[in-house]
Write a protein that holds these residues in place. Structure first.
Motif, PDB file in Angstrom:
ATOM      1  N   LEU A 135       0.857  -1.129   0.014  1.00  0.00           N
ATOM      2  CA  LEU A 135       0.029  -0.054  -0.083  1.00  0.00           C
ATOM      3  C   LEU A 135       0.790   1.177   0.034  1.00  0.00           C
ATOM      4  N   ILE A 136       1.979   1.269   0.684  1.00  0.00           N
ATOM      5  CA  ILE A 136       2.846   2.516   0.510  1.00  0.00           C
ATOM      6  C   ILE A 136       3.461   2.625  -0.897  1.00  0.00           C
ATOM      7  N   PHE A 137       3.721   1.611  -1.532  1.00  0.00           N
ATOM      8  CA  PHE A 137       4.011   1.524  -2.868  1.00  0.00           C
ATOM      9  C   PHE A 137       3.153   2.011  -3.670  1.00  0.00           C
ATOM     10  N   VAL A 138       1.930   1.678  -3.533  1.00  0.00           N
ATOM     11  CA  VAL A 138       0.806   2.188  -4.378  1.00  0.00           C
ATOM     12  C   VAL A 138       0.626   3.462  -4.260  1.00  0.00           C
ATOM     13  N   TYR A 139       0.554   4.115  -2.753  1.00  0.00           N
ATOM     14  CA  TYR A 139       0.343   5.560  -2.711  1.00  0.00           C
ATOM     15  C   TYR A 139       1.287   6.058  -3.478  1.00  0.00           C
ATOM     16  N   PHE A 140       2.569   5.911  -3.340  1.00  0.00           N
ATOM     17  CA  PHE A 140       3.577   6.737  -3.873  1.00  0.00           C
ATOM     18  C   PHE A 140       3.822   6.518  -5.273  1.00  0.00           C
ATOM     19  N   LEU A 141       3.286   5.341  -6.076  1.00  0.00           N
ATOM     20  CA  LEU A 141       3.302   5.337  -7.424  1.00  0.00           C
ATOM     21  C   LEU A 141       2.127   6.115  -8.032  1.00  0.00           C
ATOM     22  N   PHE A 142       0.936   6.217  -7.473  1.00  0.00           N
ATOM     23  CA  PHE A 142      -0.103   7.136  -7.741  1.00  0.00           C
ATOM     24  C   PHE A 142      -0.189   8.397  -7.447  1.00  0.00           C
ATOM     25  N   SER A 143       0.917   9.006  -6.562  1.00  0.00           N
ATOM     26  CA  SER A 143       1.161  10.262  -6.154  1.00  0.00           C
ATOM     27  C   SER A 143       2.432  10.656  -7.026  1.00  0.00           C
ATOM     28  N   ALA A 144       2.773   9.873  -7.750  1.00  0.00           N
ATOM     29  CA  ALA A 144       4.225  10.172  -8.323  1.00  0.00           C
ATOM     30  C   ALA A 144       4.583  11.181  -9.153  1.00  0.00           C
ATOM     31  N   ASN A 145       5.550  11.775  -8.597  1.00  0.00           N
ATOM     32  CA  ASN A 145       6.024  12.895  -9.677  1.00  0.00           C
ATOM     33  C   ASN A 145       7.867  12.396  -9.904  1.00  0.00           C
ATOM     34  N   SER A 146       8.387  13.478 -10.289  1.00  0.00           N
ATOM     35  CA  SER A 146       9.773  12.778 -10.439  1.00  0.00           C
ATOM     36  C   SER A 146      10.576  12.510  -8.991  1.00  0.00           C
ATOM     37  N   GLN A 147      10.234  13.103  -8.148  1.00  0.00           N
ATOM     38  CA  GLN A 147      11.035  12.656  -6.681  1.00  0.00           C
ATOM     39  C   GLN A 147      10.130  11.693  -6.292  1.00  0.00           C
ATOM     40  N   ARG A 148       8.939  11.359  -6.504  1.00  0.00           N
ATOM     41  CA  ARG A 148       8.465  10.296  -5.632  1.00  0.00           C
ATOM     42  C   ARG A 148       8.483   8.798  -6.221  1.00  0.00           C
ATOM     43  N   LEU A 149       8.928   8.838  -7.555  1.00  0.00           N
ATOM     44  CA  LEU A 149       8.798   7.575  -8.262  1.00  0.00           C
ATOM     45  C   LEU A 149       9.775   6.643  -7.816  1.00  0.00           C
ATOM     46  N   PRO A 150      11.012   7.125  -7.486  1.00  0.00           N
ATOM     47  CA  PRO A 150      12.121   6.478  -7.035  1.00  0.00           C
ATOM     48  C   PRO A 150      11.719   5.880  -5.588  1.00  0.00           C
ATOM     49  N   VAL A 151      11.047   6.640  -4.850  1.00  0.00           N
ATOM     50  CA  VAL A 151      10.527   6.159  -3.572  1.00  0.00           C
ATOM     51  C   VAL A 151       9.542   5.071  -3.470  1.00  0.00           C
ATOM     52  N   ALA A 152       8.653   5.241  -4.748  1.00  0.00           N
ATOM     53  CA  ALA A 152       7.703   4.118  -4.756  1.00  0.00           C
ATOM     54  C   ALA A 152       8.484   2.788  -5.331  1.00  0.00           C
ATOM     55  N   SER A 153       9.380   3.036  -6.165  1.00  0.00           N
ATOM     56  CA  SER A 153      10.361   1.748  -6.526  1.00  0.00           C
ATOM     57  C   SER A 153      10.838   1.304  -5.468  1.00  0.00           C
ATOM     58  N   GLY A 154      11.478   1.986  -4.536  1.00  0.00           N
ATOM     59  CA  GLY A 154      12.274   1.569  -3.223  1.00  0.00           C
ATOM     60  C   GLY A 154      11.248   0.630  -2.370  1.00  0.00           C
ATOM     61  N   PHE A 155       9.977   1.109  -2.266  1.00  0.00           N
ATOM     62  CA  PHE A 155       8.769   0.186  -1.498  1.00  0.00           C
ATOM     63  C   PHE A 155       8.400  -0.970  -2.142  1.00  0.00           C
ATOM     64  N   ASP A 156       8.471  -0.737  -3.484  1.00  0.00           N
ATOM     65  CA  ASP A 156       8.211  -2.092  -4.428  1.00  0.00           C
ATOM     66  C   ASP A 156       9.221  -2.961  -4.046  1.00  0.00           C
ATOM     67  N   GLY A 157      10.529  -2.646  -3.923  1.00  0.00           N
ATOM     68  CA  GLY A 157      11.645  -3.526  -3.690  1.00  0.00           C
ATOM     69  C   GLY A 157      11.453  -4.224  -2.386  1.00  0.00           C
ATOM     70  N   VAL A 158      11.088  -3.395  -1.264  1.00  0.00           N
ATOM     71  CA  VAL A 158      11.004  -3.859   0.083  1.00  0.00           C
ATOM     72  C   VAL A 158       9.958  -4.788   0.325  1.00  0.00           C
ATOM     73  N   MET A 159       8.731  -4.484  -0.419  1.00  0.00           N
ATOM     74  CA  MET A 159       7.780  -5.370  -0.408  1.00  0.00           C
ATOM     75  C   MET A 159       8.027  -6.666  -0.834  1.00  0.00           C
ATOM     76  N   LEU A 160       8.545  -6.832  -1.906  1.00  0.00           N
ATOM     77  CA  LEU A 160       9.182  -8.157  -2.443  1.00  0.00           C
ATOM     78  C   LEU A 160       9.965  -8.925  -1.408  1.00  0.00           C
ATOM     79  N   GLY A 161      10.568  -8.119  -0.445  1.00  0.00           N
ATOM     80  CA  GLY A 161      11.254  -8.811   0.635  1.00  0.00           C
ATOM     81  C   GLY A 161      10.537  -9.422   1.585  1.00  0.00           C
TER      82      GLY A 161
END
Length: 186
Positions: A135-161
């Motif tokens: 859900l953190i990944f989804v939030y950052f992905l859908f509120s993504a701008n150039s600064q938040r997209l890397p944060v979304a990707s980071g939470f995507d990787g964390v979630m896969l762990g």
């Protein structure tokens, strides 16, 4: 800022945490939770402790909780309880952004009141920690701008762990994000 949380959501979190703590299980519920408990002490995929893909971040965080609780069951369960209760924060932020303040609060209440959410939140399994980071990944992905997209990707990787079997869900969310941004332009 992006983390402005309504005080009601903090109350929902505390209520959720309290209710879940009152129903702590007294045993590991299935073989997966037994493997997770064994992996706290001896992480070895070659010995099927725990089964592939390993859930490495889940086990690492469970080891941190084990340090405080000195109990496999309590460490794994508290991880589920804490993440299952804290889900109200990213859920609120996402639904508030998508549908408004009232829907954000109502979705948080409905989530903690859901029987499946409650049961999953007191089970010593990866479901709730994985959903929390998803859900953190989804939030950052859908509120993504150039600064938040890397944060979304980071939470995507964390979630896969925590839940590596979430790849199909991630693919769907990424497809929706692509459609939203480049096709529908909303």
């Amino acid at each position: 800022g992006i983390f402005r949380i309504n005080k009601i959501v903090f109350v929902i979190f505390l209520l959720s945490l309290f209710l879940r703590l009152t129903f702590l299980p007294s045993y590991l519920e299935d073989w997966d939770s037994v493997q997770f408990a064994m992996a706290i002490h001896n992480f070895d995929l070659s010995q099927n402790i725990t089964h592939a893909p390993g859930y490495i971040l889940y086990i690492l965080l469970a080891r941190v909780f084990y340090f405080f609780f000195q109990s496999d069951l309590d460490a794994l369960t508290f991880l589920s309880i804490l993440s299952g209760s804290a889900i109200v924060f990213p859920l609120y932020l996402f639904t508030k952004k998508a549908f408004g303040e009232t829907v954000g609060i109502l979705s948080s209440i409905l989530f903690i009141a859901s029987p499946i959410s409650f049961i999953s939140s007191i089970s010593p399994l990866t479901n709730m920690p994985g959903l929390f980071f998803f859900l953190i990944f989804v939030y950052f992905l859908f509120s993504a701008n150039s600064q938040r997209l890397p944060v979304a990707s980071g939470f995507d990787g964390v979630m896969l762990g925590f839940r590596a079997n979430e790849l199909p869900r991630i693919a769907c969310v990424l497809l929706l994000g692509f459609l939203k941004r480049f096709i529908l332009k909303i």
